[in-house]
Write a protein that holds these residues in place. Structure first.
Motif, short mmCIF file in Angstrom:
data_model
loop_
_atom_site.label_atom_id
_atom_site.label_comp_id
_atom_site.label_asym_id
_atom_site.label_seq_id
_atom_site.Cartn_x
_atom_site.Cartn_y
_atom_site.Cartn_z
N VAL A 40 0.81 -1.22 0.00
CA VAL A 40 0.00 0.00 0.00
C VAL A 40 0.84 1.27 0.00
O VAL A 40 0.30 2.37 -0.09
N ALA A 41 2.16 1.14 0.06
CA ALA A 41 3.03 2.32 0.15
C ALA A 41 2.80 3.29 -1.01
O ALA A 41 2.91 4.50 -0.84
N LEU A 42 2.50 2.77 -2.19
CA LEU A 42 2.26 3.62 -3.36
C LEU A 42 0.79 3.59 -3.78
O LEU A 42 0.46 3.57 -4.96
N ASN A 43 -0.08 3.58 -2.78
CA ASN A 43 -1.52 3.65 -3.04
C ASN A 43 -2.11 4.81 -2.24
O ASN A 43 -1.55 5.22 -1.22
N ASP A 44 -3.23 5.33 -2.71
CA ASP A 44 -3.86 6.46 -2.04
C ASP A 44 -4.67 6.03 -0.82
O ASP A 44 -4.86 6.82 0.10
N LEU A 45 -5.13 4.78 -0.83
CA LEU A 45 -5.99 4.30 0.25
C LEU A 45 -5.88 2.79 0.34
O LEU A 45 -5.83 2.10 -0.68
N THR A 62 -0.08 5.46 4.50
CA THR A 62 -1.26 5.48 3.65
C THR A 62 -2.51 5.42 4.53
O THR A 62 -2.57 4.62 5.45
N PRO A 63 -3.52 6.25 4.28
CA PRO A 63 -4.75 6.15 5.05
C PRO A 63 -5.37 4.77 4.89
O PRO A 63 -5.29 4.15 3.82
N ALA A 93 -5.57 12.54 9.91
CA ALA A 93 -6.72 11.79 9.42
C ALA A 93 -7.72 12.73 8.74
O ALA A 93 -8.28 12.40 7.69
N LEU A 94 -7.92 13.90 9.33
CA LEU A 94 -8.84 14.88 8.74
C LEU A 94 -8.36 15.31 7.36
O LEU A 94 -9.13 15.37 6.40
N ARG A 95 -7.05 15.61 7.25
CA ARG A 95 -6.50 16.01 5.95
C ARG A 95 -6.66 14.91 4.91
O ARG A 95 -7.03 15.17 3.76
N CYS A 96 -6.37 13.67 5.31
CA CYS A 96 -6.49 12.55 4.38
C CYS A 96 -7.94 12.33 3.93
O CYS A 96 -8.19 11.83 2.84
N ALA A 97 -8.88 12.71 4.79
CA ALA A 97 -10.30 12.44 4.52
C ALA A 97 -10.97 13.50 3.66
O ALA A 97 -12.12 13.32 3.26
N VAL A 98 -10.29 14.60 3.38
CA VAL A 98 -10.93 15.71 2.66
C VAL A 98 -11.64 15.27 1.37
O VAL A 98 -12.78 15.67 1.13
N PRO A 99 -11.03 14.43 0.51
CA PRO A 99 -11.77 14.03 -0.70
C PRO A 99 -13.08 13.31 -0.39
O PRO A 99 -14.07 13.50 -1.10
N LEU A 100 -13.10 12.50 0.66
CA LEU A 100 -14.35 11.84 1.06
C LEU A 100 -15.32 12.83 1.68
O LEU A 100 -16.52 12.82 1.37
N LEU A 101 -14.83 13.67 2.55
CA LEU A 101 -15.70 14.62 3.25
C LEU A 101 -16.33 15.62 2.29
O LEU A 101 -17.44 16.09 2.50
N ALA A 102 -15.61 15.94 1.21
CA ALA A 102 -16.15 16.88 0.22
C ALA A 102 -17.40 16.34 -0.45
O ALA A 102 -18.25 17.11 -0.90
N GLY A 103 -17.51 15.01 -0.51
CA GLY A 103 -18.69 14.40 -1.14
C GLY A 103 -19.74 13.95 -0.15
O GLY A 103 -20.79 13.44 -0.55
N ALA A 104 -19.49 14.13 1.15
CA ALA A 104 -20.44 13.69 2.17
C ALA A 104 -21.64 14.63 2.23
O ALA A 104 -21.51 15.84 2.01
N SER A 105 -22.80 14.08 2.54
CA SER A 105 -24.01 14.90 2.62
C SER A 105 -24.02 15.80 3.85
O SER A 105 -24.70 16.82 3.88
N ALA A 106 -23.27 15.43 4.87
CA ALA A 106 -23.13 16.24 6.09
C ALA A 106 -21.86 15.80 6.80
O ALA A 106 -21.45 14.64 6.67
N VAL A 107 -21.22 16.70 7.53
CA VAL A 107 -20.01 16.38 8.27
C VAL A 107 -20.19 16.83 9.72
O VAL A 107 -20.52 18.00 9.97
N HIS A 108 -20.00 15.91 10.65
CA HIS A 108 -20.13 16.19 12.07
C HIS A 108 -18.77 15.97 12.73
O HIS A 108 -18.21 14.88 12.63
N VAL A 109 -18.25 16.98 13.40
CA VAL A 109 -16.98 16.86 14.12
C VAL A 109 -17.31 16.56 15.58
O VAL A 109 -17.86 17.41 16.29
N LEU A 110 -17.00 15.33 16.01
CA LEU A 110 -17.35 14.88 17.35
C LEU A 110 -16.16 15.07 18.28
O LEU A 110 -15.07 14.54 18.03
N SER A 111 -16.37 15.81 19.36
CA SER A 111 -15.32 16.07 20.33
C SER A 111 -15.81 15.64 21.71
O SER A 111 -16.88 16.06 22.15
N VAL A 112 -15.03 14.79 22.38
CA VAL A 112 -15.43 14.26 23.69
C VAL A 112 -14.70 14.98 24.80
O VAL A 112 -13.48 15.13 24.76
#
Length: 201
Positions: A40-45, A62-63, A93-112
């Motif tokens: 996976v070293a040369l894969n995006d995911l 790799t994420p 993790a947030l930076r890696c997820a940007v392409p997915l989050l850009a297509g999400a119908s809603a984004v919730h940032v959960l902080s405990v």
């Protein structure tokens, strides 16, 4: 065993031939985690399931998308839950997820926990929201009170309440002693993921 491998390969290749993606088939012997880390070293995911997911998330850059054993598909355009504790791992993790989050119908940032008790070396949830806004991603910050419930269960419950299709979180642990340090939230999430989880270290 060879017959089982060939039967599995035939099944997977038949399915992949119906998809509009490039693919190839690799066979390797030896340590499963090390072999996957090289591949996976040369894969995006990396999309994985089972016990190897945690070790892979720690050992490679790799994420890793951890899929529950029961999963048969992945809904990329559903709501997303970002598990935020202000750490470097959570930020990556947030930076890696940007392409997915850009297509999400809603984004919730959960902080405990109590946001006022955060240490100075942690990034507040609003910093995560500001980062997402720079990518034109609108999010809701959800502050979850810390109770007696294990944090990973609290996060899963909050994500399910918001009908999240997947979660995003940092992976925590040290590569050489990951077996002993892989505790807390990461271990709880990997033990029985309630939904797909994108992890990065």
């Amino acid at each position: 065993m060879r017959e089982q491998v060939e039967a599995f390969r035939d099944k997977v290749e038949a399915e992949l031939e119906q998809e509009d993606v490039r693919w190839d088939w690799q066979v390797a012997a030896g340590n499963e985690g090390q072999g996957l880390a090289r591949q996976v070293a040369l894969n995006d995911l990396a999309i994985v399931g089972g016990s190897v997911a945690g070790s892979l998330a720690i050992h490679c850059r790799t994420p890793v998308l951890v899929m529950p054993d029961s999963a048969r598909s992945f809904t990329a355009d559903g709501p997303a839950a970002v598990c935020w504790n202000g750490s470097i791992e959570a930020a990556r993790a947030l930076r890696c997820a940007v392409p997915l989050l850009a297509g999400a119908s809603a984004v919730h940032v959960l902080s405990v926990g109590d946001p006022l008790s955060e240490s100075e070396d942690k990034l507040a949830a609003i910093a995560a929201a500001d980062y997402l806004a720079r990518h034109d991603i609108v999010c809701e910050i959800v502050e979850l009170p810390r109770g007696s419930e294990p944090v990973h269960e609290l996060l899963f419950h909050a994500a399910r309440a918001r009908k999240a299709a997947f979660m995003v979180m940092g992976a925590y642990g040290q590569p050489r002693i990951v077996e002993t340090l892989f505790g807390g939230v990461t271990k709880g999430v990997l033990a029985s993921p309630a939904m797909p989880v994108l992890m990065a270290h």
